[in-house]
Design a protein around this motif. Structure first.
Motif, PDB file in Angstrom:
ATOM      1  N   TRP A   1       0.840  -1.202   0.000  1.00 52.98           N
ATOM      2  CA  TRP A   1       0.000   0.000   0.000  1.00 52.98           C
ATOM      3  C   TRP A   1       0.873   1.249   0.000  1.00 52.98           C
ATOM      4  CZ3 TRP A   1      -4.973  -0.386  -1.073  1.00 52.98           C
ATOM      5  CH2 TRP A   1      -5.650  -1.573  -0.782  1.00 52.98           C
TER       6      TRP A   1
ATOM      7  N   SER B   1      -4.440  -5.899   4.587  1.00 50.09           N
ATOM      8  CA  SER B   1      -5.090  -4.602   4.396  1.00 50.09           C
ATOM      9  C   SER B   1      -4.060  -3.506   4.625  1.00 50.09           C
ATOM     10  CB  SER B   1      -6.240  -4.442   5.381  1.00 50.09           C
ATOM     11  OG  SER B   1      -5.734  -4.372   6.714  1.00 50.09           O
ATOM     12  N   GLU B   2      -4.467  -2.287   4.336  1.00 51.38           N
ATOM     13  CA  GLU B   2      -3.545  -1.163   4.532  1.00 51.38           C
ATOM     14  C   GLU B   2      -3.145  -1.044   5.990  1.00 51.38           C
ATOM     15  OE1 GLU B   2      -3.141   3.464   2.954  1.00 51.38           O
ATOM     16  OE2 GLU B   2      -5.049   2.386   2.758  1.00 51.38           O
TER      17      GLU B   2
END
Length: 255
Positions: A88, A116-117
């Motif tokens: 990310w 996920s980020e």
């Protein structure tokens, strides 16, 4: 057994990425021999035996020298390029990244969920391990796909540059030794009462120019930034394969 027979049995990647840098690195050591005995390479079976032995030794040497420095290179670059492109926090813009990660997730499956980020921010090392595993899956998939010859070429180029960098110190030493050998050969020939023929002068001049060119290549071109450029290009080409469908399946976005 000739040159074609020896080289014909060698895998393309092995030749281009592992053996070629060793040949270029050690070539200057043969130049003084070529200067004083230009006909030695035509000794048939003996020359073929020398070739075969040299190639068998060159393959593991080239790979070992390159692998030895690879981890240091990745650390200096901020991580492996193929890993950085999935982060990310990596260099890709948001739109491209979301699309790429979606396609990668579809390919690797739910058993390897991409972080996920927030997960990446909290544990970058753990996230990088997932990205590295995803890259391994993509590389294995690419080898089975049609239309990935360009990726294979970039893989060869990266392997060649990495292994060349690992051999750089040896290559510069060999070029210096080769130059000294040429000077010695010229001095030895000059001491001969029969004198030096014009053909010999031309041959030595060409060999000296070749040695100088090789020294310049290893000194000025073979550097970490040269390897890094190839690593990034290979990583980009690897991720372009996500748009190549598996056999029997439609391309992404196809109706």
């Amino acid at each position: 057994m000739g040159v074609g027979t020896v080289l014909g049995a060698i895998d393309r990647y092995v030749w281009k990425a592992r053996i070629r840098p060793v040949v270029l690195a050690l070539l200057p050591l043969a130049l003084p021999t070529a200067a004083v005995a230009p006909g030695w390479a035509h000794c048939g079976r003996l020359w073929a035996l020398v070739q075969l032995a040299g190639l068998l030794l060159a393959e593991p040497l080239g790979r070992a020298r390159g692998k030895r420095i690879e981890r240091e290179l990745f650390t200096a670059w901020g991580g492996k390029p193929s890993v950085q492109l999935l982060r990310w926090s990596g260099p890709m813009n948001r739109t491209q990244l979301v699309y790429l990660r979606t396609r990668v997730q579809e390919i690797v499956g739910t058993s390897l969920p991409l972080p996920s980020e927030e997960e990446e921010r909290n544990d970058l090392t753990g996230a990088d391990e997932v990205y590295e595993t995803a890259g391994t899956v993509l590389r294995a998939r690419a080898r089975a796909l049609a239309g990935t010859s360009l990726l294979a070429e970039h893989n060869c180029e990266y392997g060649f540059r990495r292994n060349a960098l690992g051999l750089r110190a040896w290559a510069l030493t060999a070029a210096a030794v080769g130059a000294a050998g040429l000077v010695g050969a010229a001095a030895w020939a000059g001491a001969d009462d029969s004198g030096i023929e014009a053909g010999q002068v031309l041959l030595w001049s060409a060999l000296a120019a070749l040695d100088l060119g090789l020294f310049a290549f290893w000194y000025a071109t073979v550097r970490p930034s040269w390897v890094e450029a190839a690593a990034w290009e290979y990583a980009r080409q690897l991720y372009e394969t996500v748009n190549i469908p598996d056999a029997g399946t439609p391309a992404p976005g196809a109706n």
